[in-house]
Design a protein around this motif. Sequence first.
Motif, PDB file in Angstrom:
ATOM      1  N   ILE A  79       0.595  -1.269  -0.429  1.00 25.56           N
ATOM      2  CA  ILE A  79      -0.205   0.190   0.234  1.00 25.56           C
ATOM      3  C   ILE A  79       1.186   1.128   0.417  1.00 25.56           C
ATOM      4  CG2 ILE A  79      -1.228   1.288   1.547  1.00 25.56           C
ATOM      5  CD1 ILE A  79      -2.536  -1.353   0.281  1.00 25.56           C
ATOM      6  N   GLU A  82       0.182   7.250   1.339  1.00 19.61           N
ATOM      7  CA  GLU A  82      -0.787   7.919   2.316  1.00 19.61           C
ATOM      8  C   GLU A  82      -1.909   7.131   2.283  1.00 19.61           C
ATOM      9  OE1 GLU A  82      -0.799   7.346  -2.811  1.00 19.61           O
ATOM     10  OE2 GLU A  82       1.036   8.072  -0.857  1.00 19.61           O
ATOM     11  N   ARG A  83      -2.025   5.632   2.576  1.00 22.37           N
ATOM     12  CA  ARG A  83      -3.453   4.779   2.519  1.00 22.37           C
ATOM     13  C   ARG A  83      -2.894   4.281   3.710  1.00 22.37           C
ATOM     14  NH1 ARG A  83      -6.723   3.283  -2.183  1.00 22.37           N
ATOM     15  NH2 ARG A  83      -8.172   2.620  -0.159  1.00 22.37           N
ATOM     16  N   GLU A  84      -1.611   4.069   4.031  1.00 26.60           N
ATOM     17  CA  GLU A  84      -1.245   2.732   5.407  1.00 26.60           C
ATOM     18  C   GLU A  84      -2.138   3.321   6.294  1.00 26.60           C
ATOM     19  OE1 GLU A  84       3.375   3.258   6.396  1.00 26.60           O
ATOM     20  OE2 GLU A  84       3.539   2.256   3.796  1.00 26.60           O
ATOM     21  N   LYS A  85      -2.683   4.722   7.086  1.00 28.69           N
ATOM     22  CA  LYS A  85      -2.863   4.594   8.284  1.00 28.69           C
ATOM     23  C   LYS A  85      -4.455   4.013   8.194  1.00 28.69           C
ATOM     24  CE  LYS A  85      -4.532   8.161  11.700  1.00 28.69           C
ATOM     25  NZ  LYS A  85      -4.313   9.658  10.764  1.00 28.69           N
ATOM     26  N   GLU A  86      -4.952   4.102   7.227  1.00 31.38           N
ATOM     27  CA  GLU A  86      -6.688   3.415   6.712  1.00 31.38           C
ATOM     28  C   GLU A  86      -6.400   1.725   7.089  1.00 31.38           C
ATOM     29  OE1 GLU A  86      -8.411   2.421   2.064  1.00 31.38           O
ATOM     30  OE2 GLU A  86      -7.172   4.715   2.916  1.00 31.38           O
ATOM     31  N   LYS A  88      -3.816   0.212   9.378  1.00 35.48           N
ATOM     32  CA  LYS A  88      -2.944  -0.273  10.195  1.00 35.48           C
ATOM     33  C   LYS A  88      -3.498  -1.111  11.128  1.00 35.48           C
ATOM     34  CE  LYS A  88      -0.206   2.297  13.509  1.00 35.48           C
ATOM     35  NZ  LYS A  88      -0.450   4.094  14.082  1.00 35.48           N
ATOM     36  N   THR A 116      -3.739  -5.427  -2.376  1.00 37.31           N
ATOM     37  CA  THR A 116      -3.094  -4.053  -3.112  1.00 37.31           C
ATOM     38  C   THR A 116      -3.809  -3.573  -3.582  1.00 37.31           C
ATOM     39  OG1 THR A 116      -0.714  -3.905  -3.752  1.00 37.31           O
ATOM     40  CG2 THR A 116      -2.166  -5.249  -5.200  1.00 37.31           C
ATOM     41  N   ILE A 117      -3.770  -2.471  -4.485  1.00 38.63           N
ATOM     42  CA  ILE A 117      -4.649  -1.764  -4.247  1.00 38.63           C
ATOM     43  C   ILE A 117      -4.708  -1.492  -5.926  1.00 38.63           C
ATOM     44  CG2 ILE A 117      -5.465  -0.509  -2.463  1.00 38.63           C
ATOM     45  CD1 ILE A 117      -3.686   1.668  -3.163  1.00 38.63           C
ATOM     46  N   GLN A 147      -9.334  -1.835  -3.852  1.00 40.97           N
ATOM     47  CA  GLN A 147     -10.214  -0.328  -3.645  1.00 40.97           C
ATOM     48  C   GLN A 147     -10.421  -0.039  -2.114  1.00 40.97           C
ATOM     49  OE1 GLN A 147      -8.424   1.975  -4.759  1.00 40.97           O
ATOM     50  NE2 GLN A 147      -9.096   2.132  -6.967  1.00 40.97           N
ATOM     51  N   ASN A 148     -10.967  -1.417  -1.553  1.00 43.08           N
ATOM     52  CA  ASN A 148     -10.950  -2.211   0.272  1.00 43.08           C
ATOM     53  C   ASN A 148     -10.470  -2.887   0.648  1.00 43.08           C
ATOM     54  OD1 ASN A 148     -12.198  -1.283   2.841  1.00 43.08           O
ATOM     55  ND2 ASN A 148     -14.518  -1.611   2.244  1.00 43.08           N
ATOM     56  N   LYS A 150      -8.597  -3.213   3.810  1.00 42.92           N
ATOM     57  CA  LYS A 150      -8.682  -3.131   4.900  1.00 42.92           C
ATOM     58  C   LYS A 150      -9.823  -4.065   5.183  1.00 42.92           C
ATOM     59  CE  LYS A 150     -10.575  -1.167   9.384  1.00 42.92           C
ATOM     60  NZ  LYS A 150     -10.883  -0.019   9.960  1.00 42.92           N
TER      61      LYS A 150
END
Length: 226
Positions: A79, A82-86, A88, A116-117, A147-148, A150
């Motif tokens: 990832i 900029e998208r790592e936080k979501e 974590k 991955t995305i 795209q999701n 998580k």
Amino acid sequence: MGKKNKKNKKLYNNIDYKKKYSLDEASKLVTQQLFTKFDSSVDVAICLGVDPKKPNQMIRGTVNLPYGTGKNVRVLALIPPEREKEIKNAGAEYIGLDNYIKKIYNGWLEFDVIVTIPSVMIKLGPLGKILGPRGLMPNPKAGTVTQNPKKSINEIKYGKIEFKVDKYGIIHNGIGKVSFGFEKIKQNFLKLISVLNKKKPSTFKGIYFKKIYLSSTMGPSISVIL
């Protein structure tokens, strides 16, 4: 070693290889006949009557097993920063991108699944020769390119598995551990069969489920009749 062989031989003799067992019988046998000192995996082998060479008969997909597999699936989330936080707290063992791509190039494969995305897939193309033969390349059909991420990681951690027929039309998957007991193995089995039934090609003629076997690690195959 001699005592162990005698014990295993006796357990093998409890299986009638000419008989097709009901799911209840097979689930009990596979969880009661202990061939190892560790918690053995329970596997299912399903021979379908499809021809995988025909595009519409290439059976593949995913299933969320109600009781999981009992295995700790190590997830690598590729990832961008900029998208790592979501993700974590989603449960992935490894989160990153370029640093892990470089590690894979250098031979690192300490993971079981990559999530991955879509925008990252272009970076993974050169890794095809490494990941492809090992079944590790992310795929939208398996929900590992999404795209999701998580949601995908959570599902994998809670028992989502991928299935795909091999060139002989056989699907082979782990569906739990001996310690689950027969009822949980039975429910995981039924969930997989239910999803496979939905994947049956509408134009398919003939016997769909040709042969089904349950087995535990180092144990014999037990023929199952639906």
